[in-house]
Every structure is written in C-alpha cells, then in structure tokens.
Scaffold this active site. Structure first.
Site, short mmCIF file in Angstrom:
data_model
loop_
_atom_site.label_atom_id
_atom_site.label_comp_id
_atom_site.label_asym_id
_atom_site.label_seq_id
_atom_site.Cartn_x
_atom_site.Cartn_y
_atom_site.Cartn_z
N LYS A 279 10.38 11.42 46.83
CA LYS A 279 11.71 10.41 46.81
C LYS A 279 12.21 10.08 45.90
O LYS A 279 13.82 10.21 45.35
CB LYS A 279 11.37 8.83 47.52
CG LYS A 279 10.37 7.52 46.93
CD LYS A 279 10.63 6.55 47.35
CE LYS A 279 9.78 5.65 46.10
NZ LYS A 279 10.50 5.72 45.33
N THR A 280 11.07 9.75 44.52
CA THR A 280 12.22 9.97 43.33
C THR A 280 13.00 10.82 43.20
O THR A 280 13.91 11.08 41.92
CB THR A 280 11.26 9.30 42.92
OG1 THR A 280 10.79 7.83 42.82
CG2 THR A 280 12.23 8.77 40.80
N ASP B 191 16.59 2.02 46.20
CA ASP B 191 15.59 2.18 45.63
C ASP B 191 14.94 0.88 46.78
O ASP B 191 15.36 0.48 46.95
CB ASP B 191 14.84 3.34 44.94
CG ASP B 191 14.04 3.07 44.88
OD1 ASP B 191 13.83 4.79 45.52
OD2 ASP B 191 13.11 4.10 43.93
N GLU B 192 13.43 1.99 47.31
CA GLU B 192 13.00 1.11 47.94
C GLU B 192 13.08 0.11 48.43
O GLU B 192 12.92 -1.13 48.45
CB GLU B 192 11.96 0.69 46.45
CG GLU B 192 10.90 1.08 45.32
CD GLU B 192 10.01 1.92 46.07
OE1 GLU B 192 9.52 1.48 47.66
OE2 GLU B 192 8.96 2.26 45.58
N GLN C 253 5.15 1.54 54.15
CA GLN C 253 5.00 1.21 52.57
C GLN C 253 5.39 -0.44 52.39
O GLN C 253 5.69 -1.32 51.22
CB GLN C 253 5.21 1.89 51.82
CG GLN C 253 4.10 2.85 51.44
CD GLN C 253 5.17 3.65 50.56
OE1 GLN C 253 3.65 4.13 49.94
NE2 GLN C 253 5.80 5.43 51.00
N ARG D 60 -3.18 6.53 48.52
CA ARG D 60 -3.11 6.96 46.63
C ARG D 60 -3.81 8.26 46.56
O ARG D 60 -3.64 8.67 45.49
CB ARG D 60 -3.48 5.70 46.19
CG ARG D 60 -2.81 4.21 46.61
CD ARG D 60 -1.79 4.66 46.29
NE ARG D 60 -0.44 4.73 47.41
CZ ARG D 60 0.31 5.33 47.70
NH1 ARG D 60 1.72 5.69 46.24
NH2 ARG D 60 0.71 5.07 48.67
#
Length: 746
Positions: free
Chosen positions: A34-35, A221-222, A252, A598
């Site tokens: 995503k980044t 973002d987020e 998330q 993770r």
C-alpha cells in the site's frame, strides 16, 4: 505516468495509482504494497502536472511514515519536493491553526501543552471548584476531555448532555473552564488542534472555500485508524473537489480502544456514492499457508469489506500448531525452536514473539535469559524495567535490606503520603550527620519529633509497615508477603483508582511479578535473580529477537513469528469481550489477523492447557480462533509436549490426543486429555470443557493422576472443579477433565 514507469506495479496497484479524479478507496490487504501505491500515486500527480506540491494534502499516522514518503517521492521525481502539506493529522492541523488562530481566541504563537501541564491545570480547576481530586482524579478528567475532543465535541456540545450520563455533574462546567483557561494562556492541547480546526472550517465558509481551492488532491493513509474528529476534518476539506484517496485495511483496524472508528472506512461508499474501490489482494510477504490461515480467521468477521489475499509463492511450510501442558513448557519450546532455527542460519533479528498482553513477555524473557538468547522488547520496557515492577521491587528490596536508600527514596511517597521535598532533604541531611540509612534517619526524625506533624505521622506509618513486613519474612511464603505488601501499602489500590488506559495492564504486571516469584525458594533468591537479569541486559546488541504485543507489531514483518497464548480469556481477551461484546470479539479477531500476517516464511501458533498468569494457575481452553484456522494449512508440532518423546495424533475433526509414541491404541484411553483442547473443528460451548457423557465422576478420597502434578487424592468436589492434595505438588484446584483415575495409569 512517466514518474512511476520504473516502479513495477501490478495491475491493481497501477489502477490505484492512475486513478486521480473523484473519490477512491484503496482497500489494501496486509503485505500488498500500500505504501508503494500511495507513493506512486503522489509521484504520478506531481510528475504529470495535475497539481503542484502546495495543492496536495497527504496525511499519515506517524512522522516516520511522512518522512519515508517524502524521501521516496523525491527519489522517483529526482528532485526535492517542497511546499506540500505532508504530515500527521496533528502536524497539519497545527499548521492550519497557526494561520487562523485569532478566530478561536489564540495568537499564531500559541503553545501546545504536554500531559503534565494539562494535569496541573486540571488540578487547579478542581481546587477552585472544591472538588476532591481523590473522588474525581485529574487524569480521569483529562482522559475524558481527550475522548470528547476525539469525537469533535466542544463545551457547547457537552453542556447539553444529561447529568445522569456523567460521572460528575460539574464536568461540563470544568470542560468550559478548562478551555477558557487554555485560551487565556494562549495554549491548546493535542485534542484542540483538530477541534479548533473543525470550528474554523465549519463556522468560516470563506476559509473553508479557500482550502477547497487550494487542496486539489487529498490522500489519507491508514484510514481505518481515524477517529471521529479526524474523519470530520477530512470530510470538510474534501467536500468540493472530492478528489480524495483513502488507503487502508478494515481487517487491520485494531485501535478501537483509543478512539479509532472502523465505521469510517466501512461507510466510505456511502459518504462518497461515486467512489471507486480498488482492492489490493496480491500479497508479497507471506507463504500460501500463512495467508490461508489469516483469511480463514478474518472471514468470520461480519463488519468487513470482503477481499482475499493471494500470492505467487508456490511453496512454504505449514502453519505449526502446538499444544503444551503449561506456559512454562510453551516458552521452553519457543526458546529451543529459536536455537534450532538459528543453527540453520537464520538471524535472531528476523524472528519475533507476539503476545496478546504485556504481562506475557515475562515468561519468554526469563526463558531467553536462561538460554542466552538476545532479545529486545518492542513498544515497551523489559518486564523488570517497568515502572510498577520497579516500585514493587523497591518495597521488597527495602524489606530485605533496610539500608537500601535508593529503594527507600523510590517508595517513600509512592503512593502519595504527603512527604515532600523538604522532608526528603531533611532525611538526607540527618542520615549524613548520623552516618545511618534513610530508614534509620526517618526513625530518628519521628522519635525526636523533628519536622512537621503531618510528615512525622506519615513517616511513622511507613516505618511501622516496613517493620511489620520484615517481621513476616520468616512467617509467610515470599509470594504471599509480596501480595500483602502491595495491598497494605496502598500500591495496588493506587493503580485500581487510576483511570488511565494502561492502569489495568500495570495491575496485570504486578500479578505476573508474584507469579515470577513462585520459581524461587525465598525473597533473597528472587531479588538476586532480578539483579542478575538487569546486569545481563545488554545495551544494544545487533542481532536480537523481538518480543512485543500484537498491537505493537502492526506494520512490521518477520521471517519467523511465534504466536503463543491462544487460549480463551487471554486471546480473545476477556476484557475486550466483556466491554464491547461482538465488536470487541471482531477487533480481537482482527488482531489475530494482524499477528498471522506479520510472518513471511514460518508461523507457530501455540496454546497451553494451563497457565500461571496474574499470580494464579488457570486451566485453559483453546481459543475459539483455533477452530477457524483451515485444517489443510496446519501441521502439528511433534514431540514438544514433554521431555519424553510423544506423538501427536489428529483425527478428521482436528481432535488431538497426546500419547507415548508406538503405543497409540493401547494408551489412547489412559492418556486422553480433555478433548476440548483439540475440538477446533466442532461447535461446542467454551464455558465447559467436556460434555457430561465424557465426564469422569470423582468423589472425595479418589486417587487420581494429573500429567503435570502427578498422583494425588481428591479432598473436595464442586461439580467438575476439584481440590486435589497431590503427593509432591501440594494442594491445587483443577478441573476434572484434566485428571484420570490413578489405577488406569501403569
């Protein structure tokens, strides 16, 4: 498109980066880049001249993320980017507020108060209103004000609230006074940054129009972690052009406890009916079995936007699932497995242990120290470095060694006893004059009636307690002494009354401290152990395994991940279920999803049949999340249950039975443990371990066998809860399903 030609984007990523007009939601699953997409989109907008930097508003949740975006965009464009609005919500809101501070009664030079200054101001207001700060603690008031501001609620909104819904009917008045006092000081707190922005943008249409013209593109973002005030701020700024791009993953969203509203991302399509939604589902991090485990669990959530992670990786280990007698065995297995992985060439820095609560780290810290495994605790202190643990240890140190002046100074006014700096200085001066310890200096001050009456009274009470506890050292077990000291000193009560979000965690850590003491014969042995632990803590070795809570792990990734403690009440955590019901359960499930994703290559999920947590042994049931894992992606851990070689047998319902290898059929009935531990493939009540038809009925006097505690005799029965006098382990309370009749064990 020239600015992103070399970024090797997949089709969905390219579509997201190239979609510049109108509202866009990039629903980015874990590990889907995503980044990378956010950076590509910014670079595309700037390189094609759709906007200059000053017309771009890009919001991140951390300064680190903002810096990364700035550097990577400059690298793509091969030139520095200046003048754009890039930063966290608070940083950008502060920048805007300084332009228009006079509208809310401030000057552009306003200061932002830290937490200590806020608490000091609230204390002053409580004194003015003659409110006892014991009944209404300043920190509780400050936390409440912060929650109101996160929801975008000004004093005007709160004044209309019914007094019956408030802890204290004077709170609206205090809120108003607090805000007025902040303005008189030309100050604001962090919550004010967005609250004042909302006032300016909603009450001054010409200013809002100015920013509508300026910000041609807005990116967030987020987005799943935004609170109400942040959501409203973004809505106001984007309502004209609606060239808004939000990036996030509803799966998330794990910060509901600190104000995040998952509904913000779930209703994006309702807020912007013409919105385009691009799903990033190509995962570049994990193996197929790890992704299958994550997808299997998160699919059970109702409040989510459906997406399915996939990968081009064709191989990879199964997810390892292990069951252990207790938490100690579990920690030993993890340490041994880490050593084994190390021998295969993997670095400690590529491994992590992710736990649900901070109190769980202690077991692993102790085990890693024993094995000589270097570790770091991420997002928190090592167990024995935590404030509440250091305070408790100071009490125990002073009891053990009355000349420990450092321990005396740490706890003499903790909790508060009205002993100020003047008294402390007098104690030091007297100690130097008399060449004695601070404790003896305090005793001298009381006997000679020196200092103020209130200080002498407090010192006398403290000395009496220390003497009383010292007299108990030989009379009671050291663990019981620790409980008595924490209770009688008022230290436990201090944290029970503390309204801050971390107070419950501190109380859990204190209980875990008492658990840690169980492994030692006496107080002296335990304190010596702690001293050695602290001495062995290296400052910053390069290669270390990471231990952290699942909340702290978000955004990180590791080759190997251990997820211990998957038991009901621990994970999902009982407090989350009690406080928030179904919403709490779904957030816990999202936390499990974050933990699983993770891992890049190897994933271990483990649970114990019993665990010593918060000072008591608890029989445990496996987490409901275990039965949501896809069976085809799981593999049992062989031979890790006991020192002897055991085999793990599974049937088609994923039921597990531990028996001696080579003696399965003959031993199946004799060594059958509670089937509830392996019943993840069946629907059953987590409130009971076994159905009545499988329950073995025991009565007083029966001889029984327990795999951990050995042989014993039933001395009390209360349904399935039995009290057993074990031959070697002493008297313990256990559930009947963990026992077999002694005569069946040869």
């Amino acid at each position: 498109m020239s600015g992103i030609m070399g970024m090797a984007l997949n089709n969905a990523q390219l579509e997201a980066a190239m979609t510049t007009e109108g509202p866009l939601l990039i629903l980015a699953g874990a590990g889907t880049g995503k980044t990378r997409v956010l950076i590509a989109r910014i670079a595309h907008i700037l390189s094609t001249g759709r906007a200059h930097p000053g017309q771009l508003l890009a919001v991140t949740f951390t300064n680190k993320a903002a810096q990364e975006i700035k550097e990577r965009v400059a690298m793509i464009l091969q030139r520095p980017v200046e003048g754009w609005w890039l930063g966290t919500f608070h940083a950008l809101a502060a920048r805007l507020l300084r332009r228009h501070a006079e509208i809310v009664g401030l000057t552009p030079q306003f200061t932002i108060l830290d937490e200590d200054d806020q608490l000091r101001l609230i204390k002053q207001l409580l004194q003015i209103e003659n409110i006892d700060d014991q009944k209404l603690p300043p920190r509780q008031v400050g936390d409440l004000f912060a929650r109101w501001k996160d929801k975008g609620l000004s004093p005007e909104h709160i004044s209309n609230m019914s007094p019956n819904t408030l802890v204290n009917p004077k709170l609206p008045q205090l809120y108003t006074m607090y805000q007025q006092r902040l303005k008189s000081l030309n100050s604001c707190d962090f919550g004010d940054l967005l609250l004042h922005n909302l006032h300016i943008l909603s009450k001054q249409p010409e200013i809002l129009s100015q920013y509508h013209q300026q910000f041609r593109f807005i990116m967030v973002d987020e987005y799943q972690d935004t609170n109400t005030a942040q959501y409203l701020w973004i809505r106001l700024l984007s309502q004209q052009h609606q060239n808004i791009c939000c990036v996030g993953d509803d799966d998330q969203s794990i910060y509901g406890w600190r104000g995040a509203e998952i509904g913000n991302i779930l209703r994006f399509g309702q807020d912007f009916p013409t919105a385009k939604i691009v799903r990033l589902e190509q995962n570049y991090r994990s193996t197929p079995h790890i992704l299958a485990a994550a997808s299997g669990i998160i699919a059970h959530n109702r409040d989510r936007m459906v997406k399915t992670l996939r990968t081009d990786i064709t191989d990879g280990d199964y997810v390892q699932l292990g069951n252990f007698w207790d938490g100690t065995e579990e920690a030993r297995f993890v340490a041994e497995e880490i050593e084994s992985i190390q021998r295969r060439g993997e670095k400690l820095g590529s491994m992590a242990v992710l736990v649900r609560t901070a109190a769980q780290t202690r077991e692993f810290e102790e085990r890693f120290l024993t094995f000589g495994i270097k570790y770091r605790v991420i997002g928190g202190l090592r167990f024995y470095e935590r404030l509440e643990i250091r305070d408790a240890l100071a009490y125990l140190r002073l009891i053990h060694q009355p000349r420990d002046d450092l321990a005396f100074e740490r706890i003499i006014n903790t909790p508060r006893r009205g002993i100020g700096e003047t008294t402390i200085r007098a104690l030091y001066q007297s100690a130097r004059t008399l060449s004695c310890s601070l404790l003896e200096s305090a005793r001298h001050m009381v006997q000679e009636q020196l200092g103020s009456t209130s200080a002498r009274r407090s010192l006398a009470g403290f000395i009496q307690n220390i003497d009383h506890w010292r007299g108990m050292v030989e009379q009671v077990r050291h663990t019981e002494l620790a409980r008595i000291v924490l209770d009688e000193s008022g230290y436990t009560e201090m944290w029970q009354k503390d309204p801050s979000p971390d107070s419950s965690g501190r109380l859990e850590n204190l209980k875990e401290l008492v658990s840690a003491m169980e492994s030692f014969e006496n107080l002296a042995g335990f304190l010596e152990h702690v001293g050695l632990v602290m001495e062995n803590a290296e400052a910053n070795p390069k290669d270390m395994i990471s231990i952290m809570t699942l909340h702290s792990a978000k955004g990180l990734e590791f080759d190997t991940v251990f997820l211990p403690g998957w038991e009901e009440g621990l994970f999902p955590h009982q407090r989350a279920l009690d406080d928030n019901g179904q919403h709490g359960l779904e957030e816990e499930r999202r936390l499990a999803y974050v933990g699983i994703t993770r891992a890049r290559r190897h994933l271990y999920i483990t649970y114990a049949n019993s665990r010593r947590l918060y000072g008591t042994w608890q029989n445990a049931l496996p987490s409901r999340f275990l039965r949501e894992l896809p069976k085809k992606s799981l593999s049992p851990i062989i031979g890790s249950l006991m020192a002897e070689k055991w085999a793990y047998f599974w049937d088609q319902n994923l039921q597990s039975t531990f028996v001696r290898q080579g003696d399965y059929q003959q031993s199946k009935n004799r060594f059958l443990l509670t089937p509830a531990r392996g019943n993840m493939g069946q629907d059953y009540s987590y409130g009971q371990a076994l159905s009545s038809k499988n329950m073995v009925a025991f009565k007083n006097g029966d001889k029984v066998f327990h795999q951990k505690f050995g042989y014993g005799t039933v001395i009390d029965c209360a349904g399935e809860h039995l009290e057993i006098a074990f031959d070697k382990a002493g008297t313990k309370k256990v559930i009947a399903t963990f026992l077999v009749a002694a005569e069946t064990v040869k």
